[in-house]
Design an enzyme around this catalytic site. Sequence first.
Site, PDB file in Angstrom:
ATOM      1  N   SER A 127      25.523  15.937  40.867  1.00 50.45           N
ATOM      2  CA  SER A 127      25.167  17.063  41.839  1.00 50.45           C
ATOM      3  C   SER A 127      25.233  18.469  40.802  1.00 50.45           C
ATOM      4  O   SER A 127      24.783  19.317  41.691  1.00 50.45           O
ATOM      5  CB  SER A 127      26.265  16.977  42.886  1.00 50.45           C
ATOM      6  N   LYS A 164      31.584  21.995  41.571  1.00 49.12           N
ATOM      7  CA  LYS A 164      30.460  22.595  42.073  1.00 49.12           C
ATOM      8  C   LYS A 164      30.460  24.440  41.400  1.00 49.12           C
ATOM      9  O   LYS A 164      31.447  24.461  40.732  1.00 49.12           O
ATOM     10  CB  LYS A 164      30.343  22.716  43.372  1.00 49.12           C
TER      11      LYS A 164
END
Length: 261
Positions: A127, A164
């Site tokens: 991701s 993230k």
Amino acid sequence: MKPIKLSLQAFLMSCLIPGWGMVYVGRIKWGIRVAALLFGGVALMGALGLITTPLGLYAFFVFVITVKLTSAIVSAVLARRYSGPPDVPRKRFHALYVGVVIILVLTLGVFRVPLLGFKNYYIPSGSMAPTLSIGDYIIADLQAGTPTVGDIVVYRWNGTEAVKRVAGVAGDTLAIVNGELIHNGENLGLFHAPADRVKGPESLEMAPVKVALGHVFLLGDNRYNSNDSRFMGQVAVEDVVGKVTGIWFSNERARIGTTFP
């Protein structure tokens, strides 16, 4: 007959427990000093925040190995030259010494966050590719303070920890237009996402959203394949565990030692 102390045993004892080889050859004060040097040095490095980056982690490993190896070599030499009583120190003192050192090690492990301020993580998904690839081992500063835009952070979500990038903090207004991030009216471009990772409707467009008080808005650099705040919602600041400072090990040699601002 000359008392016997085995050099190999002294060496291995020092490798297992700091200063134990010194105790074995009757240099009890030396052994305690070695242990104090090791634990004191580690605690000092943690207090100064020196272990929260890849370079700091390497320095930490070098320090620990150097202290233990040096004391092991000295213990082996002293064992070969030993001329004191064969039963000094006694087994009870050995047990006490080892027990105290183990308690100190466990204490450092339990209180690693406040004492050392770092944690290592393994990257299992793509991701955040290509910034972070599957197989990377990263280090996070757990005392980095309030997240800022651009930081790569570790956060808690749905019972797990993930990584993230912070796209917005409390009060910011965000939108995505043609794949580009609009932050408080300023166009930040693709915002760390490679052009080939920005595709599909969710990556190309996002209606304006305001970041709530006490929250952050997170995006994955691999925009097309990232379960981030576009889908899971904003993340509370209290659920942000720490700031990723770099990659300390990776399957790709060129990535080892990479640091992030």
